[in-house]
Design an enzyme around this catalytic site. Sequence first.
Site, PDB file in Angstrom:
ATOM      1  N   LYS A   1     -48.216 -55.818 -20.278  1.00  0.00           N
ATOM      2  CA  LYS A   1     -46.797 -55.969 -19.983  1.00  0.00           C
ATOM      3  C   LYS A   1     -46.069 -54.805 -20.661  1.00  0.00           C
ATOM      4  O   LYS A   1     -45.801 -54.844 -21.861  1.00  0.00           O
ATOM      5  CB  LYS A   1     -46.282 -57.317 -20.501  1.00  0.00           C
ATOM      6  CG  LYS A   1     -44.861 -57.674 -20.016  1.00  0.00           C
ATOM      7  CD  LYS A   1     -43.829 -57.063 -20.935  1.00  0.00           C
ATOM      8  CE  LYS A   1     -42.407 -57.313 -20.420  1.00  0.00           C
ATOM      9  NZ  LYS A   1     -41.421 -56.513 -21.156  1.00  0.00           N
TER      10      LYS A   1
ATOM     11  N   GLU B   1     -47.921 -55.124 -34.507  1.00  0.00           N
ATOM     12  CA  GLU B   1     -47.414 -53.903 -35.142  1.00  0.00           C
ATOM     13  C   GLU B   1     -45.898 -53.983 -35.029  1.00  0.00           C
ATOM     14  O   GLU B   1     -45.340 -53.782 -33.952  1.00  0.00           O
ATOM     15  CB  GLU B   1     -47.955 -52.669 -34.424  1.00  0.00           C
ATOM     16  CG  GLU B   1     -47.489 -51.362 -35.059  1.00  0.00           C
ATOM     17  CD  GLU B   1     -47.885 -50.157 -34.216  1.00  0.00           C
ATOM     18  OE1 GLU B   1     -47.816 -49.038 -34.755  1.00  0.00           O
ATOM     19  OE2 GLU B   1     -48.226 -50.323 -33.039  1.00  0.00           O
TER      20      GLU B   1
ATOM     21  N   CYS C   1     -41.829 -46.165 -34.950  1.00  0.00           N
ATOM     22  CA  CYS C   1     -41.949 -47.175 -36.005  1.00  0.00           C
ATOM     23  C   CYS C   1     -42.415 -46.579 -37.326  1.00  0.00           C
ATOM     24  O   CYS C   1     -42.348 -47.244 -38.367  1.00  0.00           O
ATOM     25  CB  CYS C   1     -42.882 -48.297 -35.565  1.00  0.00           C
ATOM     26  SG  CYS C   1     -44.462 -47.719 -34.939  1.00  0.00           S
TER      27      CYS C   1
ATOM     28  N   GLU D   1     -33.965 -51.272 -39.963  1.00  0.00           N
ATOM     29  CA  GLU D   1     -34.512 -50.098 -39.291  1.00  0.00           C
ATOM     30  C   GLU D   1     -33.454 -49.511 -38.354  1.00  0.00           C
ATOM     31  O   GLU D   1     -33.036 -50.158 -37.400  1.00  0.00           O
ATOM     32  CB  GLU D   1     -35.756 -50.510 -38.502  1.00  0.00           C
ATOM     33  CG  GLU D   1     -36.577 -49.352 -37.987  1.00  0.00           C
ATOM     34  CD  GLU D   1     -37.874 -49.825 -37.333  1.00  0.00           C
ATOM     35  OE1 GLU D   1     -38.801 -49.009 -37.238  1.00  0.00           O
ATOM     36  OE2 GLU D   1     -37.948 -51.000 -36.906  1.00  0.00           O
TER      37      GLU D   1
END
Length: 450
Positions: A185, A263, A297, A396
């Site tokens: 996906k 992750e 990331c 973040e």
Amino acid sequence: ANGARISLSDPALLRATGYINGAWTSAKDESEFAVTDPATGEHLISVPAMGAAETADAIEAASAALLGWKGRSCKDRSSVLKNWAGLMLEHQEDLATLITLECGKPLTEARGEVAYAASFVEFYGEEAKRMYGQVLPAPLNDRKLLAVKEPIGVCALITPWNFPAAMITRKAAPALAAGCTTVIKPAEDTPLTALAMAELAERAGVPAGVMNVVTAPKEHAIQVGLELSTNPIVKKLSFTGSTPVGKLLMKQAAGTVKKVSLELGGNAPFLVFEDADLDAAVQGLLASKFRNTGQTCVCTNRVYVQSKVYREFSTKLADKVKHMKVGHGLEEGVVQGPLINSAAVQKVQAHVEDAVSKGATVMTGGNAIRHDSGGSFFEPTVMTGATESMDLASLETFGPVAALFEFETEAQAVEAANNTAVSYTHLRAHETPEHLVCRLLLEKKKKTLR
């Protein structure tokens, strides 16, 4: 016409349907959603708005293909994967073009991503031939204990938009090498790269049902994720994305006790000490912070600079950042592309405004850009006077903002750098009895790691 703006050397790589059981498939209700160029906001193409029903079909197809795929020899699977890797490199320019158009990253970075993605396939193609078992000591002399590795089964792979090629191969290649089948996906922002990769996988010899791609808009993400994480046929779930979504998927997968690999978000620190080569440190930070316009990331989120070199370092950094060329990733010389969408711009702007309201100073940048082409641009930004009370210290940012924190001693830097619930780290780590220290060292002279 749908896809008219996209020019590829191999037009067959531009696919506008999902891929289930070896067939290019529309949504059951024929609904679609738009894929847009984040640099212009323009419509590129529409793809199927699939949901739980199509996802279940893909899972069934993967299950039906499992026996045949895992029954292939390791050498056979290895050959197919190496063919796939070769085709990716052969079509590197077309894949890079798709990445730039739907993701926004500069073309040079996109080319690098394709090579990076192919390297995973090549590596696991070789590892497919090395799935060794183990002979274990037995408690009785008349018995032998053998550990044999078997494919776990159908794997659900949910990938992010910031590495639309590499995140697929990093998950799919080891799964396929092991003899597993997959349902992918891709992120709603970047389905075109995933579909092109499926096209190349089919050409490489991946059988029908072994790799399936379900395209779904944001409003269908919950139902698709629920099907992938709760369907008992799926034995393994791999997800790269935000921490809240990762927690939700893990909770949902617990009902069928799936193996889960996550992750999630990062808050990586970058430490600059007073004995550093500041020019090298600046170059290191530019690569670490501004890669893909700060949308990875592992991007640095917090920059800690020792007080004796704080002003000099910040000046050098700001001078470099202010000369970065911003624009469409297909334009010559562009090193900073757009953010993925307007929501991303709003988030970065909110972090900058919060920091300024709490005492930070903008040395360069700090504003959304009204670029000639339209799109979701934000100025590459350097801020000084950052403190732990600011949002960008704990959240973040995922954008082109380098916030500089000042420290006096190594102990202070280590404590601040590790004062986070989540973090990807840089280059080196060493452990003391008190804590794990993670930092990037850029030194004039060699130091001994404790």
